[in-house]
Write a protein that holds these residues in place. Sequence first.
Motif, short mmCIF file in Angstrom:
data_model
loop_
_atom_site.label_atom_id
_atom_site.label_comp_id
_atom_site.label_asym_id
_atom_site.label_seq_id
_atom_site.Cartn_x
_atom_site.Cartn_y
_atom_site.Cartn_z
N VAL A 1 0.85 -1.20 0.00
CA VAL A 1 0.00 0.00 0.00
C VAL A 1 0.88 1.24 0.00
N GLU A 2 1.87 1.28 0.86
CA GLU A 2 2.76 2.44 0.94
C GLU A 2 3.50 2.66 -0.38
N ARG A 3 4.01 1.57 -0.97
CA ARG A 3 4.74 1.68 -2.24
C ARG A 3 3.84 2.21 -3.34
N LEU A 4 2.62 1.69 -3.44
CA LEU A 4 1.70 2.12 -4.50
C LEU A 4 1.20 3.54 -4.28
N ARG A 5 0.96 3.91 -3.05
CA ARG A 5 0.52 5.29 -2.77
C ARG A 5 1.61 6.31 -3.11
N GLY A 6 2.87 5.90 -3.00
CA GLY A 6 3.98 6.80 -3.30
C GLY A 6 4.44 6.75 -4.75
N ALA A 7 3.91 5.81 -5.51
CA ALA A 7 4.35 5.65 -6.91
C ALA A 7 3.75 6.75 -7.78
N PRO A 8 4.51 7.20 -8.78
CA PRO A 8 3.96 8.20 -9.70
C PRO A 8 2.98 7.56 -10.67
N PHE A 9 2.02 8.34 -11.14
CA PHE A 9 1.18 7.86 -12.23
C PHE A 9 2.05 7.68 -13.46
N THR A 10 1.65 6.81 -14.36
CA THR A 10 2.45 6.55 -15.56
C THR A 10 2.01 7.40 -16.75
N TYR A 11 1.25 8.43 -16.50
CA TYR A 11 0.76 9.34 -17.54
C TYR A 11 0.63 10.72 -16.90
N SER A 12 0.63 11.75 -17.73
CA SER A 12 0.65 13.11 -17.17
C SER A 12 -0.71 13.79 -17.07
N ASP A 13 -1.71 13.31 -17.76
CA ASP A 13 -3.00 13.99 -17.84
C ASP A 13 -3.99 13.46 -16.80
N VAL A 14 -3.56 13.44 -15.55
CA VAL A 14 -4.37 12.90 -14.45
C VAL A 14 -5.65 13.72 -14.31
N GLY A 15 -6.78 13.02 -14.29
CA GLY A 15 -8.07 13.67 -14.13
C GLY A 15 -8.78 14.01 -15.42
#
Length: 177
Positions: free
Chosen positions: A11-25
């Motif tokens: 959970v901690e690793r995934l919450r800290g991971a960056p999204f793999t794309y820039s257009d979040v939302g």
Amino acid sequence: MTGRPLSDAEVERLRGAPFTYSDVGSTRTGAMPDGYGVLLRSVVVGSGPERFERASQAVLRWDMHRRAGLTVRPSNDPVALGTVAVVRLGPGPLGLDAPVRVVYLVDEPRRQGFAYGTLPGHPERGEEAFVVELQADGSVTFTITAFSRPATLVARLTGPVGRRIQSLVTNRYLRAV
């Protein structure tokens, strides 16, 4: 299907991971980014407030994913902002893990749902939104909006087969709600 729970470290690793794309939302705004395949599918799933509630719960409690034949290992059930999950398609060693994080919730009296974005390790890059809406005429619609492109060599090599698999999973989601 429910897999083993995510460990605190996962959970901690995934919450800290960056999204793999820039257009979040972008699925919220409808302004889909260039260079991605776009998917927009909507279906009427019934009518009335009770059906709206049942469909909303199917989406927000990960039942849609499970009924579609996927294994889901979420950090939160029901979905909350920032929830991380590993969604798995396929059995055993042939399955693919798809780590995701919830980017936004839709929590309105007549609209419920969420969107998640891909994290490192997901075979695709992009975002997918799942929204249930109680229309003015009483009908209940379920809409999936997504944009994606391959993130791994395997995903790129599957080409049209990969898009077909995505379409089949989307059809399963629509039927599951």
